[in-house]
Design a protein around this motif. Structure first.
Motif, PDB file in Angstrom:
ATOM      1  N   ASN A  48      -5.961  -4.571 -19.658  1.00  0.00           N
ATOM      2  CA  ASN A  48      -4.996  -5.276 -18.952  1.00  0.00           C
ATOM      3  C   ASN A  48      -4.240  -4.547 -17.950  1.00  0.00           C
ATOM      4  OD1 ASN A  48      -5.184  -7.490 -20.632  1.00  0.00           O
ATOM      5  ND2 ASN A  48      -3.785  -6.830 -22.343  1.00  0.00           N
ATOM      6  N   LEU A  49      -4.052  -3.191 -18.116  1.00  0.00           N
ATOM      7  CA  LEU A  49      -3.362  -2.443 -17.209  1.00  0.00           C
ATOM      8  C   LEU A  49      -4.189  -2.324 -15.742  1.00  0.00           C
ATOM      9  CD1 LEU A  49      -1.146  -0.375 -16.447  1.00  0.00           C
ATOM     10  CD2 LEU A  49      -2.730   1.436 -17.510  1.00  0.00           C
ATOM     11  N   LEU A  50      -5.607  -2.317 -16.049  1.00  0.00           N
ATOM     12  CA  LEU A  50      -6.582  -2.316 -14.816  1.00  0.00           C
ATOM     13  C   LEU A  50      -6.378  -3.748 -14.179  1.00  0.00           C
ATOM     14  CD1 LEU A  50      -9.766  -0.521 -16.157  1.00  0.00           C
ATOM     15  CD2 LEU A  50      -8.118   0.303 -14.329  1.00  0.00           C
ATOM     16  N   LEU A  51      -6.230  -4.796 -15.007  1.00  0.00           N
ATOM     17  CA  LEU A  51      -6.181  -6.037 -14.277  1.00  0.00           C
ATOM     18  C   LEU A  51      -4.706  -6.238 -13.714  1.00  0.00           C
ATOM     19  CD1 LEU A  51      -7.381  -9.053 -14.152  1.00  0.00           C
ATOM     20  CD2 LEU A  51      -6.187  -9.511 -16.404  1.00  0.00           C
ATOM     21  N   LYS A  52      -3.740  -5.818 -14.170  1.00  0.00           N
ATOM     22  CA  LYS A  52      -2.593  -5.715 -13.551  1.00  0.00           C
ATOM     23  C   LYS A  52      -2.549  -4.867 -12.096  1.00  0.00           C
ATOM     24  CE  LYS A  52       0.398  -6.475 -17.627  1.00  0.00           C
ATOM     25  NZ  LYS A  52       1.400  -5.818 -18.422  1.00  0.00           N
ATOM     26  N   GLN A  53      -3.372  -3.782 -12.139  1.00  0.00           N
ATOM     27  CA  GLN A  53      -3.263  -3.081 -10.731  1.00  0.00           C
ATOM     28  C   GLN A  53      -4.280  -3.966  -9.944  1.00  0.00           C
ATOM     29  OE1 GLN A  53      -5.013   0.613 -12.456  1.00  0.00           O
ATOM     30  NE2 GLN A  53      -3.061   1.365 -12.815  1.00  0.00           N
ATOM     31  N   PHE A  54      -5.263  -4.333 -10.280  1.00  0.00           N
ATOM     32  CA  PHE A  54      -6.115  -5.112  -9.378  1.00  0.00           C
ATOM     33  C   PHE A  54      -5.141  -6.568  -8.881  1.00  0.00           C
ATOM     34  CE2 PHE A  54      -8.948  -8.950  -8.781  1.00  0.00           C
ATOM     35  CZ  PHE A  54      -9.784  -8.520  -7.656  1.00  0.00           C
ATOM     36  N   LEU A  55      -4.518  -7.333  -9.723  1.00  0.00           N
ATOM     37  CA  LEU A  55      -3.624  -8.193  -9.202  1.00  0.00           C
ATOM     38  C   LEU A  55      -2.688  -7.956  -8.165  1.00  0.00           C
ATOM     39  CD1 LEU A  55      -3.450 -10.484 -12.388  1.00  0.00           C
ATOM     40  CD2 LEU A  55      -4.867 -10.747 -10.291  1.00  0.00           C
ATOM     41  N   SER A  56      -2.179  -6.586  -8.507  1.00  0.00           N
ATOM     42  CA  SER A  56      -1.190  -6.169  -7.645  1.00  0.00           C
ATOM     43  C   SER A  56      -1.696  -5.808  -6.264  1.00  0.00           C
ATOM     44  CB  SER A  56      -0.382  -4.768  -8.068  1.00  0.00           C
ATOM     45  OG  SER A  56       0.229  -4.248  -7.282  1.00  0.00           O
ATOM     46  N   ILE A  57      -2.969  -5.116  -6.255  1.00  0.00           N
ATOM     47  CA  ILE A  57      -3.710  -4.692  -4.976  1.00  0.00           C
ATOM     48  C   ILE A  57      -3.925  -5.976  -4.213  1.00  0.00           C
ATOM     49  CG2 ILE A  57      -5.848  -3.899  -4.130  1.00  0.00           C
ATOM     50  CD1 ILE A  57      -5.654  -1.706  -6.547  1.00  0.00           C
ATOM     51  N   ALA A  58      -4.505  -6.985  -5.021  1.00  0.00           N
ATOM     52  CA  ALA A  58      -4.865  -8.168  -4.387  1.00  0.00           C
ATOM     53  C   ALA A  58      -3.638  -9.013  -3.743  1.00  0.00           C
ATOM     54  CB  ALA A  58      -5.486  -9.545  -5.369  1.00  0.00           C
ATOM     55  N   GLN A  59      -2.626  -8.849  -4.464  1.00  0.00           N
ATOM     56  CA  GLN A  59      -1.125  -9.436  -3.773  1.00  0.00           C
ATOM     57  C   GLN A  59      -0.978  -8.658  -2.635  1.00  0.00           C
ATOM     58  OE1 GLN A  59       2.240  -9.386  -6.393  1.00  0.00           O
ATOM     59  NE2 GLN A  59       3.261 -10.540  -5.068  1.00  0.00           N
ATOM     60  N   ILE A  60      -0.887  -7.332  -2.642  1.00  0.00           N
ATOM     61  CA  ILE A  60      -0.613  -6.493  -1.239  1.00  0.00           C
ATOM     62  C   ILE A  60      -1.538  -6.976  -0.136  1.00  0.00           C
ATOM     63  CG2 ILE A  60      -0.704  -4.149  -0.600  1.00  0.00           C
ATOM     64  CD1 ILE A  60       0.347  -3.343  -3.145  1.00  0.00           C
ATOM     65  N   GLU A  61      -2.886  -7.098  -0.535  1.00  0.00           N
ATOM     66  CA  GLU A  61      -3.833  -7.467   0.363  1.00  0.00           C
ATOM     67  C   GLU A  61      -3.427  -8.792   1.027  1.00  0.00           C
ATOM     68  OE1 GLU A  61      -8.498  -7.390   1.033  1.00  0.00           O
ATOM     69  OE2 GLU A  61      -7.813  -7.673  -0.953  1.00  0.00           O
ATOM     70  N   GLU A  62      -3.225  -9.765   0.174  1.00  0.00           N
ATOM     71  CA  GLU A  62      -2.965 -11.145   0.852  1.00  0.00           C
ATOM     72  C   GLU A  62      -1.588 -11.033   1.802  1.00  0.00           C
ATOM     73  OE1 GLU A  62      -1.680 -15.382  -0.931  1.00  0.00           O
ATOM     74  OE2 GLU A  62      -2.528 -14.093  -2.205  1.00  0.00           O
ATOM     75  N   GLU A  63      -0.610 -10.312   1.393  1.00  0.00           N
ATOM     76  CA  GLU A  63       0.549 -10.097   2.220  1.00  0.00           C
ATOM     77  C   GLU A  63       0.049  -9.346   3.704  1.00  0.00           C
ATOM     78  OE1 GLU A  63       3.344  -7.987  -0.030  1.00  0.00           O
ATOM     79  OE2 GLU A  63       3.582  -9.477  -1.465  1.00  0.00           O
ATOM     80  N   LEU A  64      -0.735  -8.234   3.532  1.00  0.00           N
ATOM     81  CA  LEU A  64      -1.127  -7.643   4.541  1.00  0.00           C
ATOM     82  C   LEU A  64      -2.044  -8.856   5.540  1.00  0.00           C
ATOM     83  CD1 LEU A  64      -2.338  -4.294   3.370  1.00  0.00           C
ATOM     84  CD2 LEU A  64      -0.177  -4.880   4.738  1.00  0.00           C
TER      85      LEU A  64
END
Length: 140
Positions: A48-64
């Protein structure tokens, strides 16, 4: 053709380890393959921790990507403005009343005969009531 020496009905034993019911005879614990379940909660927590980190990275990438897209659109808009001549009030609007009066005089119809022709050819009723907004007219 098949080699008769290789075709036998009994299975050949390659090593000394005999596996019975999925376990070797050396395996003392018959539930060894299920031992990973002992730490299942910790595994799920880490997953779950890894999934949250992945989603956070995906959200940052989408914002960029979104910021880059907006920047490209803005740049294209600036290039388009440079290509076309746009209305600039400081340049295109007259600065003095004299200039405004000159432009107004250019708009006035100067030929009186054309004005009379316009009135004669008109389809408007000169005896019609004056239009007042918001008032209903009844045809009697």
């Amino acid at each position: 053709m098949k080699d008769p020496s290789r075709s036998s009905t009994s299975p050949s034993i390659i090593s000394e380890d005999v596996i019975i019911n999925g376990h070797s005879h050396e395996d003392d614990n018959p539930f060894a393959e299920y031992m990973w379940m002992e730490n299942e909660e910790e595994f799920n927590r880490q997953a779950n921790l890894l999934l949250k980190q992945f989603l956070s990275i995906a959200q940052i990438e989408e914002e960029l990507w979104e910021e880059e897209f907006i920047e490209r659109c803005f740049q294209e808009m600036l290039e388009e403005e440079e290509e076309h001549e746009w209305f600039i009030p400081a340049r295109d609007l007259p600065q003095t009343m004299d200039q405004i009066q000159d432009q107004f005089n250019d708009l006035v119809i100067s030929d009186s005969s054309s004005l009379e022709d316009l009135v004669v050819k008109s389809n408007l009723n000169p005896n019609a009531k004056e239009f007042v907004p918001g008032v209903k007219y009844l045809n009697i």
